[in-house]
Motif scaffolding. Structure first.
Motif: not given
Length: 144
Positions: A61-85
Motif C-alpha cells: 500500500p502507498r504510504r504518506m511518507v512515500d510522497e515526501v521520500a525524495p525530499l527526505i532523501d535529499a535532506m539526508l544526502r546534504s547532511e546525513i546526521l540530520l535529526k528526525g525531529r
C-alpha cells in the motif's frame, strides 16, 4: 469470486433461509444476482462467518511518507546526521506537509543506512548520531 463486505452482509440474510430449506440456491441467485457456485461457497461453508479478505496483488500500500521520500532523501544526502525531529519540522513548515513524526522516524530508519552506503559512509560514522551523555559523579543531579 471474492465478495465485497456489503454483498457479503446481504448474503448473510439468506443463510438461515437456505439452511431451513425455505429458499434454494437458485432462488437466492435470482434474488441477489450472484452465481450459484459463489452462493454455495459462502452459504454451505461454516467457516464463512467472517467477511472475505482480498489477497494483496503483490503491491504494498502507498504510504504518506512515500510522497515526501525524495525530499527526505535529499535532506539526508546534504547532511546525513540530520535529526528526525528537524526533518519533520522542515517538512511541516517549509513544505506544508501534514505527516506524523513517527512515520518520518520509521522512514529514516530504513533510508539513513541506504543513503550512507551510497555516500560511502561506514556504519561506524553513523554511530555518532547516538552519543552517550556522561558526566563525572557528583557533577550533575537528575530528578524524575
Amino acid at each position: 469470486m471474492v465478495l465485497d463486505p456489503h454483498r457479503w452482509l446481504e448474503l448473510r440474510r439468506f443463510r438461515s433461509l437456505y439452511e431451513s430449506g425455505a429458499m434454494s440456491l437458485r432462488e437466492i441467485a435470482k434474488e441477489t444476482g450472484l452465481n450459484r457456485r459463489t452462493l454455495g461457497k459462502y452459504l454451505k461453508d461454516p467457516a464463512s462467518v467472517a467477511p472475505p479478505k482480498r489477497e494483496a496483488a503483490g503491491q504494498r500500500p502507498r504510504r504518506m511518507v512515500d510522497e515526501v521520500a525524495p525530499l527526505i532523501d535529499a535532506m539526508l544526502r546534504s547532511e546525513i546526521l540530520l535529526k528526525g525531529r528537524l526533518i519533520h519540522e522542515r517538512l511541516v513548515q517549509e513544505y506544508g506537509v501534514s505527516i506524523n513524526y513517527q512515520r518520518v522516524k520509521l522512514y529514516l530508519q530504513e533510508a539513513r543506512p541506504r543513503i550512507a552506503e551510497e555516500l560511502g559512509i561506514s556504519p561506524g560514522e553513523l554511530a555518532g548520531l547516538h552519543r552517550r551523555f556522561e558526566v563525572v559523579p557528583g557533577a550533575q543531579a537528575q530528578v524524575d
